[in-house]
Write a protein that holds these residues in place. Structure first.
Motif, PDB file in Angstrom:
ATOM      1  N   UNK A 178      -3.824   2.162 -10.496  1.00  0.00           N
ATOM      2  CA  UNK A 178      -2.957   1.749  -9.290  1.00  0.00           C
ATOM      3  C   UNK A 178      -2.375   1.131  -9.613  1.00  0.00           C
ATOM      4  N   UNK A 179      -1.003   0.925  -8.848  1.00  0.00           N
ATOM      5  CA  UNK A 179      -0.223  -0.095  -8.373  1.00  0.00           C
ATOM      6  C   UNK A 179      -0.168  -0.902  -7.374  1.00  0.00           C
ATOM      7  N   UNK A 180       0.543  -2.177  -7.445  1.00  0.00           N
ATOM      8  CA  UNK A 180       0.598  -3.337  -6.388  1.00  0.00           C
ATOM      9  C   UNK A 180       1.820  -2.741  -5.240  1.00  0.00           C
ATOM     10  N   UNK A 181       1.491  -3.343  -4.682  1.00  0.00           N
ATOM     11  CA  UNK A 181       2.943  -3.511  -3.906  1.00  0.00           C
ATOM     12  C   UNK A 181       3.459  -4.582  -4.304  1.00  0.00           C
ATOM     13  N   UNK A 182       2.717  -6.289  -4.689  1.00  0.00           N
ATOM     14  CA  UNK A 182       3.858  -6.594  -5.260  1.00  0.00           C
ATOM     15  C   UNK A 182       4.757  -6.444  -6.866  1.00  0.00           C
ATOM     16  N   UNK A 183       3.927  -5.230  -7.043  1.00  0.00           N
ATOM     17  CA  UNK A 183       4.697  -5.111  -8.574  1.00  0.00           C
ATOM     18  C   UNK A 183       5.698  -3.802  -8.037  1.00  0.00           C
ATOM     19  N   UNK A 184       5.482  -3.122  -6.935  1.00  0.00           N
ATOM     20  CA  UNK A 184       6.834  -2.732  -6.820  1.00  0.00           C
ATOM     21  C   UNK A 184       7.935  -3.427  -5.965  1.00  0.00           C
ATOM     22  N   UNK A 197      12.391   3.215   4.021  1.00  0.00           N
ATOM     23  CA  UNK A 197      11.781   4.621   4.357  1.00  0.00           C
ATOM     24  C   UNK A 197       9.907   4.533   4.182  1.00  0.00           C
ATOM     25  N   UNK A 198       9.527   4.713   5.027  1.00  0.00           N
ATOM     26  CA  UNK A 198       8.210   4.856   4.710  1.00  0.00           C
ATOM     27  C   UNK A 198       7.451   3.324   3.821  1.00  0.00           C
ATOM     28  N   UNK A 199       6.824   3.641   2.253  1.00  0.00           N
ATOM     29  CA  UNK A 199       6.707   2.473   1.508  1.00  0.00           C
ATOM     30  C   UNK A 199       7.654   2.373   1.095  1.00  0.00           C
ATOM     31  N   UNK A 200       9.229   2.717   1.219  1.00  0.00           N
ATOM     32  CA  UNK A 200       9.806   1.847   1.109  1.00  0.00           C
ATOM     33  C   UNK A 200      10.603   0.826   2.109  1.00  0.00           C
ATOM     34  N   UNK A 201      10.134   0.861   3.828  1.00  0.00           N
ATOM     35  CA  UNK A 201      10.007   0.103   3.900  1.00  0.00           C
ATOM     36  C   UNK A 201       9.016  -1.654   4.302  1.00  0.00           C
ATOM     37  N   UNK A 202       8.327  -0.757   3.299  1.00  0.00           N
ATOM     38  CA  UNK A 202       7.032  -2.360   2.922  1.00  0.00           C
ATOM     39  C   UNK A 202       8.504  -2.981   2.039  1.00  0.00           C
ATOM     40  N   UNK A 203       8.130  -2.110   0.830  1.00  0.00           N
ATOM     41  CA  UNK A 203       9.303  -2.936  -0.265  1.00  0.00           C
ATOM     42  C   UNK A 203      10.277  -3.162  -0.216  1.00  0.00           C
ATOM     43  N   UNK A 204      10.806  -3.446   1.472  1.00  0.00           N
ATOM     44  CA  UNK A 204      12.032  -3.835   2.165  1.00  0.00           C
ATOM     45  C   UNK A 204      11.443  -5.395   2.946  1.00  0.00           C
ATOM     46  N   UNK A 249       6.005   0.453   8.472  1.00  0.00           N
ATOM     47  CA  UNK A 249       5.442  -0.238   9.187  1.00  0.00           C
ATOM     48  C   UNK A 249       4.751  -0.971   8.337  1.00  0.00           C
ATOM     49  N   UNK A 250       3.801  -2.728   9.020  1.00  0.00           N
ATOM     50  CA  UNK A 250       3.643  -4.251   8.345  1.00  0.00           C
ATOM     51  C   UNK A 250       1.903  -3.110   7.332  1.00  0.00           C
ATOM     52  N   UNK A 251       1.329  -2.482   8.143  1.00  0.00           N
ATOM     53  CA  UNK A 251       0.417  -1.266   8.070  1.00  0.00           C
ATOM     54  C   UNK A 251       0.428  -0.466   8.028  1.00  0.00           C
ATOM     55  N   UNK A 252       0.247   0.365   7.363  1.00  0.00           N
ATOM     56  CA  UNK A 252      -0.345   1.866   7.683  1.00  0.00           C
ATOM     57  C   UNK A 252      -1.503   2.592   7.088  1.00  0.00           C
ATOM     58  N   UNK A 253      -1.868   2.815   7.475  1.00  0.00           N
ATOM     59  CA  UNK A 253      -3.433   3.527   7.757  1.00  0.00           C
ATOM     60  C   UNK A 253      -4.860   2.426   7.221  1.00  0.00           C
ATOM     61  N   UNK A 292      -0.786   1.595  -3.678  1.00  0.00           N
ATOM     62  CA  UNK A 292      -0.406   0.355  -2.872  1.00  0.00           C
ATOM     63  C   UNK A 292       0.116  -0.217  -1.786  1.00  0.00           C
ATOM     64  N   UNK A 293       0.051   1.229  -1.282  1.00  0.00           N
ATOM     65  CA  UNK A 293      -0.234   1.546   0.126  1.00  0.00           C
ATOM     66  C   UNK A 293      -1.721   0.708   0.959  1.00  0.00           C
ATOM     67  N   UNK A 294      -2.184   1.436   0.472  1.00  0.00           N
ATOM     68  CA  UNK A 294      -3.969   1.263   0.838  1.00  0.00           C
ATOM     69  C   UNK A 294      -3.694  -0.645   0.780  1.00  0.00           C
ATOM     70  N   UNK A 295      -2.753  -1.305  -0.100  1.00  0.00           N
ATOM     71  CA  UNK A 295      -3.735  -2.588  -0.162  1.00  0.00           C
ATOM     72  C   UNK A 295      -3.101  -3.491   0.772  1.00  0.00           C
TER      73      UNK A 295
END
Length: 262
Positions: free
Chosen positions: A67-73, A94-101, A121-125, A185-188
């Protein structure tokens, strides 16, 4: 088409516009590639330097094991923008792109002067939801989720159009490992605390029929940033840049003008 090797992954990216123009970076959603932004590109002001890329596991970028991590993205994006010598950009995610932002803005304020949090969102699902989705993808492929994703992505009106097939095909042609890896990555990710510490111009955008990040969720995240703006796009789902590109471009352009970026 260009490729940048971060040392961990090879990223496909595209740069349009003059080399000395103010930079706008676009980050797309889970299950799409950089073509997500094609509908709004011709509607933006001239003179911008526009950067787009396929995150790891998507589009023409390489597909490392998950799996990937948000930190890695976030680091992937940071390394690409450093390679392109980007500073003081407006970042549209947009979506996960907004989390990266959100994550990159916290990490590199020298790189980002304003953010657009689109359908995110700051947290999705929650972990259970994403675990189920990852298991379904690994068992039955992305095709097994495609119809449900289309319902969350698009308004009922748009789903009746022939163009829906273009976006459904884009989704199912993504790599299973990439989709599952980014889902992990989104999950975590929970950015409520870090995003609430941001102090920079911020615009939230969402479609009124968004089934992935409903309007109230996007507004809640946008409101974490003081003095932020929020815009609701009618007759649009999770990808309003596709369904209502004229309005999306108009709202984005107004934000760019407000922050002195055009």
């Amino acid at each position: 088409m260009q490729i940048f090797d971060t040392g961990e992954v090879r990223l496909h990216y595209r740069v349009d516009g003059p080399a000395d123009g103010p930079v706008v970076v676009f980050a797309n959603s889970l299950g799409t590639d950089l073509r997500l932004w094609d509908p709004v590109m011709p509607l933006l002001p001239e003179g911008l330097r526009i950067v787009r890329w396929d995150k790891r596991g998507h589009g023409l970028s390489s597909v490392p094991g998950g799996p990937y991590s948000m930190g890695g993205l976030i680091s992937d994006c940071e390394r690409l923008l450093d390679h392109l010598e980007v500073r003081d950009c407006v970042f549209v995610g947009l979506s996960i792109g907004g989390m990266i932002a959100q994550g990159l803005a916290v990490k590199r304020l020298d790189m980002i002067r304003g953010i657009v949090l689109s359908n995110t969102a700051a947290k999705i699902g929650n972990a259970g939801l994403w675990d189920e989705r990852i298991a379904a993808v690994k068992t039955g492929g992305i095709e097994s989720l495609a119809d449900g994703v289309m319902e969350r992505w698009f308004s009922k009106e748009f789903r009746a159009r022939p163009e829906l097939e273009l976006w459904r095909n884009m989704l199912v042609q993504q790599a299973v490992e990439g989709y599952a890896g980014c889902s992990a990555a989104i999950s975590g990710t929970d950015f409520y605390t870090s995003t609430s510490g941001l102090r920079l111009p911020c615009l939230g955008i969402v479609g009124d029929e968004d089934g992935s990040t409903p309007p109230d969720l996007v507004r809640e995240t946008t409101d974490l940033v003081p003095a932020s703006d929020f815009h609701l796009i009618r007759r649009a789902g999770h990808l309003p840049c596709v369904e209502q590109p004229e309005e999306y471009a108009r709202v984005l352009t107004a934000f760019l003008k407000r922050v002195g970026h055009v």
